[in-house]
Design a protein around this motif. Structure first.
Motif, PDB file in Angstrom:
ATOM      1  N   GLU A  86       0.825  -1.204   0.000  1.00 28.87           N
ATOM      2  CA  GLU A  86       0.000   0.000   0.000  1.00 28.87           C
ATOM      3  C   GLU A  86       0.867   1.266   0.000  1.00 28.87           C
ATOM      4  O   GLU A  86       0.533   2.259  -0.653  1.00 28.87           O
ATOM      5  CB  GLU A  86      -0.939  -0.011   1.206  1.00 28.87           C
ATOM      6  N   ILE A  87       1.985   1.238   0.716  1.00 26.67           N
ATOM      7  CA  ILE A  87       2.898   2.382   0.705  1.00 26.67           C
ATOM      8  C   ILE A  87       3.519   2.545  -0.679  1.00 26.67           C
ATOM      9  O   ILE A  87       3.660   3.667  -1.183  1.00 26.67           O
ATOM     10  CB  ILE A  87       3.992   2.213   1.784  1.00 26.67           C
ATOM     11  N   ALA A  88       3.887   1.416  -1.292  1.00 28.14           N
ATOM     12  CA  ALA A  88       4.452   1.466  -2.642  1.00 28.14           C
ATOM     13  C   ALA A  88       3.445   2.063  -3.621  1.00 28.14           C
ATOM     14  O   ALA A  88       3.802   2.862  -4.503  1.00 28.14           O
ATOM     15  CB  ALA A  88       4.858   0.062  -3.087  1.00 28.14           C
ATOM     16  N   THR A  89       2.181   1.666  -3.462  1.00 21.10           N
ATOM     17  CA  THR A  89       1.136   2.223  -4.328  1.00 21.10           C
ATOM     18  C   THR A  89       1.001   3.729  -4.129  1.00 21.10           C
ATOM     19  O   THR A  89       0.819   4.483  -5.087  1.00 21.10           O
ATOM     20  CB  THR A  89      -0.207   1.531  -4.025  1.00 21.10           C
ATOM     21  N   ALA A  90       1.122   4.174  -2.890  1.00 19.68           N
ATOM     22  CA  ALA A  90       1.010   5.605  -2.596  1.00 19.68           C
ATOM     23  C   ALA A  90       2.121   6.385  -3.286  1.00 19.68           C
ATOM     24  O   ALA A  90       1.892   7.470  -3.832  1.00 19.68           O
ATOM     25  CB  ALA A  90       1.049   5.831  -1.085  1.00 19.68           C
ATOM     26  N   PHE A  91       3.325   5.827  -3.294  1.00 23.18           N
ATOM     27  CA  PHE A  91       4.454   6.537  -3.909  1.00 23.18           C
ATOM     28  C   PHE A  91       4.406   6.511  -5.433  1.00 23.18           C
ATOM     29  O   PHE A  91       5.169   7.236  -6.075  1.00 23.18           O
ATOM     30  CB  PHE A  91       5.765   5.940  -3.411  1.00 23.18           C
ATOM     31  N   THR A  92       3.512   5.711  -5.989  1.00 20.43           N
ATOM     32  CA  THR A  92       3.339   5.722  -7.441  1.00 20.43           C
ATOM     33  C   THR A  92       2.865   7.092  -7.918  1.00 20.43           C
ATOM     34  O   THR A  92       3.202   7.536  -9.022  1.00 20.43           O
ATOM     35  CB  THR A  92       2.322   4.649  -7.877  1.00 20.43           C
ATOM     36  N   ALA A  93       2.110   7.780  -7.092  1.00 17.20           N
ATOM     37  CA  ALA A  93       1.623   9.112  -7.458  1.00 17.20           C
ATOM     38  C   ALA A  93       2.786  10.083  -7.643  1.00 17.20           C
ATOM     39  O   ALA A  93       2.797  10.885  -8.586  1.00 17.20           O
ATOM     40  CB  ALA A  93       0.669   9.638  -6.384  1.00 17.20           C
ATOM     41  N   THR A  94       3.777  10.004  -6.759  1.00 16.80           N
ATOM     42  CA  THR A  94       4.957  10.864  -6.911  1.00 16.80           C
ATOM     43  C   THR A  94       5.688  10.535  -8.208  1.00 16.80           C
ATOM     44  O   THR A  94       6.161  11.436  -8.925  1.00 16.80           O
ATOM     45  CB  THR A  94       5.909  10.686  -5.717  1.00 16.80           C
ATOM     46  N   LEU A  95       5.783   9.260  -8.524  1.00 15.79           N
ATOM     47  CA  LEU A  95       6.418   8.835  -9.769  1.00 15.79           C
ATOM     48  C   LEU A  95       5.699   9.428 -10.974  1.00 15.79           C
ATOM     49  O   LEU A  95       6.333   9.977 -11.893  1.00 15.79           O
ATOM     50  CB  LEU A  95       6.417   7.309  -9.859  1.00 15.79           C
ATOM     51  N   TYR A  96       4.378   9.338 -10.985  1.00 20.38           N
ATOM     52  CA  TYR A  96       3.598   9.888 -12.093  1.00 20.38           C
ATOM     53  C   TYR A  96       3.822  11.403 -12.226  1.00 20.38           C
ATOM     54  O   TYR A  96       3.961  11.934 -13.323  1.00 20.38           O
ATOM     55  CB  TYR A  96       2.106   9.622 -11.881  1.00 20.38           C
ATOM     56  N   GLY A  97       3.815  12.090 -11.091  1.00 17.35           N
ATOM     57  CA  GLY A  97       3.955  13.538 -11.127  1.00 17.35           C
ATOM     58  C   GLY A  97       5.303  13.983 -11.664  1.00 17.35           C
ATOM     59  O   GLY A  97       5.386  14.825 -12.565  1.00 17.35           O
TER      60      GLY A  97
END
Length: 273
Positions: free
Chosen positions: A181-192
């Motif tokens: 779940e934390i990894a999924t949350a950091f996906t948003a930073t990657l996209y940005g």
């Protein structure tokens, strides 16, 4: 089509994905619909707030320009101006009137029309410089939209990550799912961050380059029109206009390779390059 833009985008995105997979990551882990909605929706919304609605709705048009813009050949423009100068010296300025409809470029056609109409040279220069200034302003406004989006995207990525972490920390009952779940949350930073540096900012820089090329061509046209009005020698005019170009692009033989960019399209280089 600008092959360099497409190839560069594919190379950048492909390198990120391949590197992630080679490091042991799963391709499916990179696809998070909720993060896509937050990042791209938030970025576009913030950009819409920043610019006018008319400018925002023109994003599709500006994207097409960055991909399919048809460039004009500077040497062709110079040849046309030298031909017009020869015609004007041989038959008089009014002889240019019959040639006006053969030019697709409105800037050049209007400048020549001023000359045919006998407008004062200083006024011709002033009006053409004013039009050139507004052309440049419009082009810079187009690039600014993508610069704005590139500035907002990383911030939206951080916001998306914080939102994801808030969700994770509010539900700590299942420790086993905490890592994913934390990894999924950091996906948003990657996209940005990725969208800013692979999409928005590169397109802004591409539009700036388009602007520089077009302004250079307009400056050549402006100088050519004023020289024709002044009755300058066509040969001298040709040499003077070629001074706007880099030495390697001033003749067709030497420019065969130098005037091709990564997309294989003819480009315009300034004398400083």
């Amino acid at each position: 089509m600008d092959i360099a833009t497409i190839a560069g985008f594919v190379l950048a995105v492909g390198s990120l994905i391949v590197g992630f997979i080679l490091d042991g990551g799963s391709l499916g882990a990179l696809f998070q619909p909720t993060a896509l909605i937050i990042i791209f929706g938030g970025t576009l919304g913030a950009t819409m707030i920043t610019v006018s609605l008319r400018q925002f709705l023109a994003i599709g048009k500006y994207l097409r320009i960055s991909l399919f813009h048809k460039r004009q050949d500077a040497l062709d423009i110079i040849d046309q101006l030298v031909e017009l100068a020869t015609l004007a010296r041989r038959e008089g300025i009014l002889a240019l009137d019959e040639r006006l409809d053969t030019f697709d470029d409105e800037f050049l056609r209007s400048g020549l029309q001023f000359v045919v109409d006998g407008v004062d040279p200083e006024l011709v220069k002033s009006m053409m410089e004013t039009e050139l200034s507004y052309i440049e302003d419009r082009h810079e406004a187009a690039a600014h939209i993508f610069e704005v989006a590139g500035g907002f995207a990383p911030t939206m990525g951080i916001i998306g990550t914080v939102m994801g972490l808030v969700h994770v920390l509010s539900n700590l009952s299942d420790v086993q799912t905490l890592g994913p779940e934390i990894a999924t949350a950091f996906t948003a930073t990657l996209y940005g961050v990725a969208s800013a540096n692979v999409l928005w900012l590169p397109i802004a820089n591409k539009l700036k380059r388009r602007n520089q090329e077009e302004v250079l061509l307009r400056e050549i046209m402006l100088e050519g029109v004023l020289s024709i009005q002044a009755g300058e020698n066509p040969n001298i005019l040709g040499q003077k206009l070629k001074a706007f170009l880099a030495p390697s692009t001033r003749s067709r033989n030497s420019a065969a390779g130098a005037r091709k960019d990564k997309a294989g399209e003819p480009s315009v280089e300034t004398a400083q390059t």
